[in-house]
Design an enzyme around this catalytic site. Structure first.
Site, PDB file in Angstrom:
ATOM      1  CG  ASN A   1     -23.639 -34.632  98.447  1.00 59.30           C
ATOM      2  OD1 ASN A   1     -24.866 -34.355  98.262  1.00 59.30           O
ATOM      3  ND2 ASN A   1     -23.598 -36.138  98.594  1.00 59.30           N
ATOM      4  CG  ASP A  34     -20.618 -34.758 102.157  1.00 59.21           C
ATOM      5  OD1 ASP A  34     -20.025 -34.892 101.480  1.00 59.21           O
ATOM      6  OD2 ASP A  34     -21.769 -35.178 102.253  1.00 59.21           O
ATOM      7  CG  HIS A  48     -25.481 -27.338  95.005  1.00 61.35           C
ATOM      8  ND1 HIS A  48     -26.377 -28.265  95.573  1.00 61.35           N
ATOM      9  CD2 HIS A  48     -25.757 -27.012  93.705  1.00 61.35           C
ATOM     10  CE1 HIS A  48     -27.207 -27.998  94.312  1.00 61.35           C
ATOM     11  NE2 HIS A  48     -26.991 -27.447  93.478  1.00 61.35           N
ATOM     12  CB  CYS A  58     -11.280  -9.765  96.812  1.00 62.53           C
ATOM     13  SG  CYS A  58     -10.617 -10.886  97.952  1.00 62.53           S
ATOM     14  CB  CYS A 100     -10.799 -11.852 102.946  1.00 58.23           C
ATOM     15  SG  CYS A 100      -9.859 -11.749 101.781  1.00 58.23           S
ATOM     16  N   GLY A 122     -29.025 -40.975  95.237  1.00 58.76           N
ATOM     17  CA  GLY A 122     -29.367 -40.127  96.485  1.00 58.76           C
ATOM     18  C   GLY A 122     -29.619 -38.952  96.272  1.00 58.76           C
ATOM     19  CB  THR A 123     -30.266 -36.302  94.003  1.00 57.34           C
ATOM     20  OG1 THR A 123     -30.778 -34.868  93.966  1.00 57.34           O
ATOM     21  CG2 THR A 123     -30.432 -37.000  92.567  1.00 57.34           C
ATOM     22  CB  SER A 124     -35.024 -35.066  96.457  1.00 63.56           C
ATOM     23  OG  SER A 124     -34.741 -33.920  96.378  1.00 63.56           O
TER      24      SER A 124
HETATM   25  C1  BJW Z   1     -30.909 -42.214  99.684  1.00 65.35           C
HETATM   26  C2  BJW Z   1     -30.543 -42.609 100.828  1.00 65.35           C
HETATM   27  C3  BJW Z   1     -29.616 -43.677 100.941  1.00 65.35           C
HETATM   28  C4  BJW Z   1     -32.001 -41.157 101.240  1.00 65.35           C
HETATM   29  N1  BJW Z   1     -29.047 -44.143  99.706  1.00 65.35           N
HETATM   30  N2  BJW Z   1     -30.493 -42.651  98.576  1.00 65.35           N
HETATM   31  C5  BJW Z   1     -36.040 -24.408  87.558  1.00 65.35           C
HETATM   32  C6  BJW Z   1     -37.286 -24.633  88.023  1.00 65.35           C
HETATM   33  C7  BJW Z   1     -37.776 -24.219  89.489  1.00 65.35           C
HETATM   34  C8  BJW Z   1     -36.896 -23.548  90.278  1.00 65.35           C
HETATM   35  C9  BJW Z   1     -35.312 -23.256  89.821  1.00 65.35           C
HETATM   36  C10 BJW Z   1     -35.196 -23.695  88.335  1.00 65.35           C
HETATM   37  N3  BJW Z   1     -33.839 -23.266  88.399  1.00 65.35           N
HETATM   38  C11 BJW Z   1     -33.492 -22.574  89.523  1.00 65.35           C
HETATM   39  C12 BJW Z   1     -34.559 -22.783  90.352  1.00 65.35           C
HETATM   40  C13 BJW Z   1     -34.376 -22.184  91.593  1.00 65.35           C
HETATM   41  C14 BJW Z   1     -33.797 -23.196  92.587  1.00 65.35           C
HETATM   42  C15 BJW Z   1     -34.456 -24.511  92.573  1.00 65.35           C
HETATM   43  O1  BJW Z   1     -34.164 -25.583  92.062  1.00 65.35           O
HETATM   44  N4  BJW Z   1     -35.551 -24.432  93.517  1.00 65.35           N
HETATM   45  C16 BJW Z   1     -36.286 -25.854  93.478  1.00 65.35           C
HETATM   46  C17 BJW Z   1     -36.276 -26.419  95.030  1.00 65.35           C
HETATM   47  C18 BJW Z   1     -37.915 -25.454  93.147  1.00 65.35           C
HETATM   48  N5  BJW Z   1     -32.381 -23.358  92.199  1.00 65.35           N
HETATM   49  C19 BJW Z   1     -31.530 -22.389  92.712  1.00 65.35           C
HETATM   50  O2  BJW Z   1     -31.753 -21.649  93.354  1.00 65.35           O
HETATM   51  C20 BJW Z   1     -29.997 -22.824  92.068  1.00 65.35           C
HETATM   52  N6  BJW Z   1     -29.606 -21.418  91.576  1.00 65.35           N
HETATM   53  C21 BJW Z   1     -29.717 -21.316  90.349  1.00 65.35           C
HETATM   54  O3  BJW Z   1     -30.671 -21.929  89.428  1.00 65.35           O
HETATM   55  O4  BJW Z   1     -29.119 -20.019  90.000  1.00 65.35           O
HETATM   56  C22 BJW Z   1     -29.500 -19.402  88.925  1.00 65.35           C
HETATM   57  C23 BJW Z   1     -30.665 -18.532  89.451  1.00 65.35           C
HETATM   58  C24 BJW Z   1     -30.338 -17.536  90.349  1.00 65.35           C
HETATM   59  C25 BJW Z   1     -31.411 -16.632  90.718  1.00 65.35           C
HETATM   60  C26 BJW Z   1     -32.530 -16.686  90.096  1.00 65.35           C
HETATM   61  C27 BJW Z   1     -32.809 -17.576  88.856  1.00 65.35           C
HETATM   62  C28 BJW Z   1     -31.781 -18.420  88.589  1.00 65.35           C
HETATM   63  C29 BJW Z   1     -29.078 -22.976  93.397  1.00 65.35           C
HETATM   64  C30 BJW Z   1     -29.596 -24.100  94.105  1.00 65.35           C
HETATM   65  C31 BJW Z   1     -28.297 -24.444  95.314  1.00 65.35           C
HETATM   66  C32 BJW Z   1     -29.025 -25.295  96.394  1.00 65.35           C
HETATM   67  N7  BJW Z   1     -28.494 -25.332  97.503  1.00 65.35           N
HETATM   68  C33 BJW Z   1     -28.878 -26.165  98.406  1.00 65.35           C
HETATM   69  C34 BJW Z   1     -28.382 -25.565  99.936  1.00 65.35           C
HETATM   70  C35 BJW Z   1     -26.662 -25.855 100.234  1.00 65.35           C
HETATM   71  C36 BJW Z   1     -26.546 -25.225 101.274  1.00 65.35           C
HETATM   72  C37 BJW Z   1     -26.607 -26.055 102.581  1.00 65.35           C
HETATM   73  O5  BJW Z   1     -26.039 -26.986 102.481  1.00 65.35           O
HETATM   74  O6  BJW Z   1     -27.121 -25.579 103.246  1.00 65.35           O
HETATM   75  O7  BJW Z   1     -28.117 -27.506  98.149  1.00 65.35           O
HETATM   76  S1  BJW Z   1     -30.418 -26.686  98.583  1.00 65.35           S
HETATM   77  C38 BJW Z   1     -30.333 -28.447  98.985  1.00 65.35           C
HETATM   78  O8  BJW Z   1     -30.646 -29.161  97.926  1.00 65.35           O
HETATM   79  C39 BJW Z   1     -28.538 -28.646  98.964  1.00 65.35           C
HETATM   80  C40 BJW Z   1     -28.337 -29.779  98.044  1.00 65.35           C
HETATM   81  O9  BJW Z   1     -27.163 -29.951  97.400  1.00 65.35           O
HETATM   82  C41 BJW Z   1     -29.853 -29.670  96.984  1.00 65.35           C
HETATM   83  C42 BJW Z   1     -30.248 -31.000  96.515  1.00 65.35           C
HETATM   84  O10 BJW Z   1     -30.573 -31.943  97.538  1.00 65.35           O
HETATM   85  P1  BJW Z   1     -30.597 -33.257  97.341  1.00 65.35           P
HETATM   86  O11 BJW Z   1     -29.135 -33.599  97.445  1.00 65.35           O
HETATM   87  O12 BJW Z   1     -31.376 -33.995  96.337  1.00 65.35           O
HETATM   88  O13 BJW Z   1     -30.956 -33.945  98.700  1.00 65.35           O
HETATM   89  P2  BJW Z   1     -32.567 -34.391  99.258  1.00 65.35           P
HETATM   90  O14 BJW Z   1     -32.681 -34.291 100.775  1.00 65.35           O
HETATM   91  O15 BJW Z   1     -33.598 -33.468  98.604  1.00 65.35           O
HETATM   92  O16 BJW Z   1     -32.789 -35.547  98.656  1.00 65.35           O
HETATM   93  C43 BJW Z   1     -31.880 -36.758  99.214  1.00 65.35           C
HETATM   94  C44 BJW Z   1     -32.291 -38.017  98.393  1.00 65.35           C
HETATM   95  O17 BJW Z   1     -31.914 -39.073  99.173  1.00 65.35           O
HETATM   96  C45 BJW Z   1     -34.114 -38.407  98.706  1.00 65.35           C
HETATM   97  O18 BJW Z   1     -34.622 -38.721  97.487  1.00 65.35           O
HETATM   98  C46 BJW Z   1     -33.848 -39.716  99.539  1.00 65.35           C
HETATM   99  O19 BJW Z   1     -34.848 -40.664  99.270  1.00 65.35           O
HETATM  100  C47 BJW Z   1     -32.518 -40.185  99.153  1.00 65.35           C
HETATM  101  N8  BJW Z   1     -31.811 -41.235 100.106  1.00 65.35           N
HETATM  102  N9  BJW Z   1     -31.208 -42.190 101.866  1.00 65.35           N
HETATM  103  C48 BJW Z   1     -29.655 -43.359  98.642  1.00 65.35           C
HETATM  104  N10 BJW Z   1     -29.126 -44.146 101.743  1.00 65.35           N
HETATM  105 ZN    ZN Z   2     -10.893 -10.347 100.139  1.00 63.02          ZN
END
Ligand code: BJW
Ligand code: ZN
Length: 247
Positions: free
Chosen positions: A109, A111, A126, A137, A155, A195-197
């Site tokens: 997160n 936040d 993240h 820079c 900056c 709380g992560t998918s």
């Molecule tokens: C509750 C609840 C309650 C509800 N109590 N629970 C390997 C395989 C395939 C793909 C890749 C791989 N390695 C890398 C990739 C690419 C990509 C990726 O993973 N893609 C997949 C989606 C397929 N990863 C990346 O791009 C990452 N970078 C990287 O790997 O760099 C190296 C590289 C670079 C270039 C090329 C190759 C490699 C970076 C990932 C960055 C993610 N950024 C985001 C956006 C941030 C900006 C913004 O906020 O706008 O981050 S994406 C978004 O998803 C955000 C989150 O942190 C992230 C995870 O989501 P999260 O936290 O799991 O939330 P949700 O909504 O998905 O789930 C919520 C859950 O809560 C649900 O399960 C609910 O049921 C539950 N819930 N209420 C408890 N009350």
């Molecule tokens: Zn700078």
């Protein structure tokens, strides 16, 4: 958001929890859901802004095409977050830090609500919505005082544009953050995944590393995820209800 059936904590988990020496907690958007922060996946179009899916607006490509639009999106979200407070799940985790000598909190997160609840040394995989980073820079600046309609910050060190200090899709994680989290995962004996998918990598590999190293893995989520079948226990329900049950 489904509250799910009322959960109770098994004796086995209470023992594991009481005996844990090295405890790692990985959190995602769901831990902040009860504070009012929208999750990214699995809920009525919350991942869409001005018709753009968040994979598009929160992408490295968008940053290159339209930096002002990216700022507009993050400033809008920062404005929503300003009024929100940590919930009992954040508070429970912050309390555990005083109870366990070796607790590592890793969050996806941006936040800042864990820190607002009192958690320290949080590994932010993240980045943070409360910081900007210079595109030239790498200088980082707080945007806490920046008004949400101020547009894009420049900056102070080199006068180039800054971007949100957040890891967008297709970008690398901050240097060392994943490595520190992975090293802790490889040596923990208890791992909570809250709380992560569990679909975004490399964050989703943290519990896989912990499990492979022999840790007891516990998932807390109202929905099933790809991790559920690999967890030792799945606590089905909202984090704000379940985590305080552990004391
Ligand atoms: C509750 C609840 C309650 C509800 N109590 N629970 C390997 C395989 C395939 C793909 C890749 C791989 N390695 C890398 C990739 C690419 C990509 C990726 O993973 N893609 C997949 C989606 C397929 N990863 C990346 O791009 C990452 N970078 C990287 O790997 O760099 C190296 C590289 C670079 C270039 C090329 C190759 C490699 C970076 C990932 C960055 C993610 N950024 C985001 C956006 C941030 C900006 C913004 O906020 O706008 O981050 S994406 C978004 O998803 C955000 C989150 O942190 C992230 C995870 O989501 P999260 O936290 O799991 O939330 P949700 O909504 O998905 O789930 C919520 C859950 O809560 C649900 O399960 C609910 O049921 C539950 N819930 N209420 C408890 N009350
Ligand atoms: Zn700078």
């Amino acid at each position: 958001m489904q509250a799910g059936p009322k959960q109770s904590i098994s004796e086995k988990l209470r023992r594991r929890f009481g005996d844990a020496n090295k405890f790692l907690v990985l959190t995602g958007a769901g831990v902040s859901a009860e504070s009012g922060v929208p999750t990214f996946r699995g809920g009525g179009g919350t991942g869409v802004w001005k018709g753009l899916p968040f994979e598009v607006i929160s992408s490295a490509g968008m940053l290159e095409r339209d930096l002002p639009a990216v700022w507009e999106w993050f400033n809008y979200r920062r404005g929503l977050l300003e009024a929100l407070k940590p919930n009992p799940a954040h508070e429970a985790i912050a309390g555990w830090q005083d109870r366990f000598r070796d607790l590592t909190l890793v969050t996806q997160n941006i936040d800042g609500l864990h820190q607002a609840a009192g958690s320290r040394e949080v590994i932010e995989l993240h980045g943070s919505i409360w910081r900007a980073r210079c595109v030239q820079c790498d200088e980082r600046q707080s945007v806490r005082e920046m008004k949400v309609d101020d547009g894009e910050p420049m900056c102070l060190a080199c006068a180039n544009p800054m971007r949100p200090d957040v890891v967008l899709f297709g970008e690398m994680l901050p240097v060392g953050a994943f490595e520190r989290a992975a090293a802790k995962a490889a040596s923990c004996d208890l791992c909570f995944v809250v709380g992560t998918s569990a679909v975004v990598y490399p964050a989703a590999s943290i519990p896989e590393i912990a499990r492979a190293a022999g840790a007891y893995v516990v998932e807390v989520n109202p929905e099933r995820t790809p991790l559920s079948d690999f967890s030792d226990e799945v606590l089905t329900g909202n984090a704000g209800n379940i985590l305080p049950l552990l004391g």
